[in-house]
Motif scaffolding. Sequence first.
Motif, PDB file in Angstrom:
ATOM      1  N   GLY A 195      -6.883   4.375  -9.826  1.00 24.48           N
ATOM      2  CA  GLY A 195      -7.199   3.647  -8.601  1.00 24.48           C
ATOM      3  C   GLY A 195      -6.631   4.235  -7.324  1.00 24.48           C
ATOM      4  N   CYS A 196      -6.105   5.458  -7.368  1.00 19.49           N
ATOM      5  CA  CYS A 196      -5.580   6.095  -6.160  1.00 19.49           C
ATOM      6  C   CYS A 196      -6.733   6.684  -5.352  1.00 19.49           C
ATOM      7  N   GLU A 197      -6.851   6.262  -4.109  1.00 19.05           N
ATOM      8  CA  GLU A 197      -7.873   6.811  -3.222  1.00 19.05           C
ATOM      9  C   GLU A 197      -7.428   8.213  -2.787  1.00 19.05           C
ATOM     10  N   PRO A 198      -8.203   9.248  -3.130  1.00 20.54           N
ATOM     11  CA  PRO A 198      -7.759  10.611  -2.812  1.00 20.54           C
ATOM     12  C   PRO A 198      -8.151  11.049  -1.401  1.00 20.54           C
ATOM     13  N   TRP A 199      -7.168  11.532  -0.667  1.00 25.42           N
ATOM     14  CA  TRP A 199      -7.458  12.194   0.598  1.00 25.42           C
ATOM     15  C   TRP A 199      -7.764  13.657   0.318  1.00 25.42           C
ATOM     16  N   PHE A 200      -7.023  14.209  -0.613  1.00 24.35           N
ATOM     17  CA  PHE A 200      -7.246  15.562  -1.130  1.00 24.35           C
ATOM     18  C   PHE A 200      -7.012  15.485  -2.625  1.00 24.35           C
ATOM     19  N   HIS A 229       0.868  -1.176   0.000  1.00 25.45           N
ATOM     20  CA  HIS A 229       0.000   0.000   0.000  1.00 25.45           C
ATOM     21  C   HIS A 229       0.907   1.230   0.000  1.00 25.45           C
ATOM     22  N   PHE A 230       0.804   2.011  -1.069  1.00 22.46           N
ATOM     23  CA  PHE A 230       1.643   3.180  -1.271  1.00 22.46           C
ATOM     24  C   PHE A 230       0.881   4.457  -0.958  1.00 22.46           C
ATOM     25  N   VAL A 231       1.537   5.376  -0.274  1.00 17.88           N
ATOM     26  CA  VAL A 231       1.065   6.750  -0.184  1.00 17.88           C
ATOM     27  C   VAL A 231       1.718   7.477  -1.351  1.00 17.88           C
ATOM     28  N   VAL A 232       0.923   8.180  -2.148  1.00 20.94           N
ATOM     29  CA  VAL A 232       1.439   8.938  -3.285  1.00 20.94           C
ATOM     30  C   VAL A 232       0.974  10.377  -3.110  1.00 20.94           C
ATOM     31  N   GLY A 269      -3.596   8.946  -1.273  1.00 16.80           N
ATOM     32  CA  GLY A 269      -2.826  10.158  -1.074  1.00 16.80           C
ATOM     33  C   GLY A 269      -3.462  11.393  -1.680  1.00 16.80           C
ATOM     34  N   ILE A 270      -2.626  12.304  -2.113  1.00 16.86           N
ATOM     35  CA  ILE A 270      -3.086  13.526  -2.775  1.00 16.86           C
ATOM     36  C   ILE A 270      -2.977  13.252  -4.269  1.00 16.86           C
ATOM     37  N   ALA A 271      -4.113  13.297  -4.944  1.00 17.84           N
ATOM     38  CA  ALA A 271      -4.168  12.836  -6.328  1.00 17.84           C
ATOM     39  C   ALA A 271      -5.020  13.761  -7.185  1.00 17.84           C
ATOM     40  N   GLY A 272      -4.780  13.670  -8.480  1.00 18.21           N
ATOM     41  CA  GLY A 272      -5.600  14.362  -9.458  1.00 18.21           C
ATOM     42  C   GLY A 272      -6.491  13.362 -10.172  1.00 18.21           C
ATOM     43  N   PRO A 273      -7.256  13.823 -11.144  1.00 15.36           N
ATOM     44  CA  PRO A 273      -8.214  12.935 -11.816  1.00 15.36           C
ATOM     45  C   PRO A 273      -7.577  11.732 -12.512  1.00 15.36           C
ATOM     46  N   SER A 283      -0.024   8.242   9.922  1.00 12.92           N
ATOM     47  CA  SER A 283       0.305   7.774  11.276  1.00 12.92           C
ATOM     48  C   SER A 283      -0.675   6.727  11.783  1.00 12.92           C
ATOM     49  N   ASN A 284      -1.929   6.824  11.355  1.00 15.77           N
ATOM     50  CA  ASN A 284      -2.970   5.969  11.907  1.00 15.77           C
ATOM     51  C   ASN A 284      -3.333   4.767  11.038  1.00 15.77           C
ATOM     52  N   GLU A 285      -2.676   4.612   9.926  1.00 17.45           N
ATOM     53  CA  GLU A 285      -2.955   3.488   9.028  1.00 17.45           C
ATOM     54  C   GLU A 285      -1.651   2.746   8.739  1.00 17.45           C
ATOM     55  N   LYS A 286      -1.759   1.643   8.028  1.00 15.11           N
ATOM     56  CA  LYS A 286      -0.585   0.839   7.662  1.00 15.11           C
ATOM     57  C   LYS A 286      -0.251   1.092   6.199  1.00 15.11           C
ATOM     58  N   TYR A 287       0.871   1.737   5.959  1.00 14.96           N
ATOM     59  CA  TYR A 287       1.354   1.995   4.604  1.00 14.96           C
ATOM     60  C   TYR A 287       2.780   1.474   4.493  1.00 14.96           C
ATOM     61  N   ASP A 288       3.123   1.013   3.299  1.00 15.51           N
ATOM     62  CA  ASP A 288       4.431   0.410   3.094  1.00 15.51           C
ATOM     63  C   ASP A 288       5.490   1.402   2.639  1.00 15.51           C
ATOM     64  N   HIS A 289       5.114   2.311   1.742  1.00 15.85           N
ATOM     65  CA  HIS A 289       6.074   3.251   1.171  1.00 15.85           C
ATOM     66  C   HIS A 289       5.394   4.582   0.903  1.00 15.85           C
ATOM     67  N   ILE A 290       6.207   5.625   0.870  1.00 12.03           N
ATOM     68  CA  ILE A 290       5.710   6.955   0.529  1.00 12.03           C
ATOM     69  C   ILE A 290       6.417   7.403  -0.744  1.00 12.03           C
TER      70      ILE A 290
END
Length: 183
Positions: free
Chosen positions: A45-50, A3-6, A35-39, A82-89
């Motif tokens: 398939g990136c889940e956008p936080w913002f 699970h990547f944060v992008v 993460g923070i993503a555009g259209p 901080s509150n979730e499990k992510y593998d890489h940023i």
Amino acid sequence: MAHFVVVAGEPSGDVLGAKLISDLKKINPDHQFSGIAGPRMIAEGCEPWFEISDLSVMGLTEVIKHLPFFIKVKNKVISIISNEKYDHIILIDYPGFNLRIAKWAKKKKFKTFYYISPQVWAWKENRVSTIKKYIDHMYVIMPFEKRFFKEKHNYEVQYFGHPLVDIIAVSYTHLTLPTKRIV
């Protein structure tokens, strides 16, 4: 599966991030992205936080005007990670924001990848010391950047070519040129 944060903050980062997500999914279709993503990244398939459109401002006055919002976004991103499990940023360009995330991530022992180096060779070269301190792996898109970082700053980076070359090449394969001269 990982699970990547992008984190991308500009439309160009959205294009590059979408291509990266697509390529990583070819390696493993079960990889997840948030993460923070555009259209384009969202479509991959990136889940956008913002959304990138929330962060796109131009000029110093606009940045200052929106500074409380940027601080809120940075704090929210840090809280989510901080509150979730992510593998890489994976940080994509957007250095004013992403280097702050990298600093926090390094302290928390996250593996950080910087995809598309900030253009420190053109301006704000002093950011190289921050990059060296907080980024585990840097990927550059111009051949001279590899030499710049190695020879001038003793920092190994990976050069893989410009990802837009593939995007442009695919676009041209769909281009139909007229067979008769049009005046």
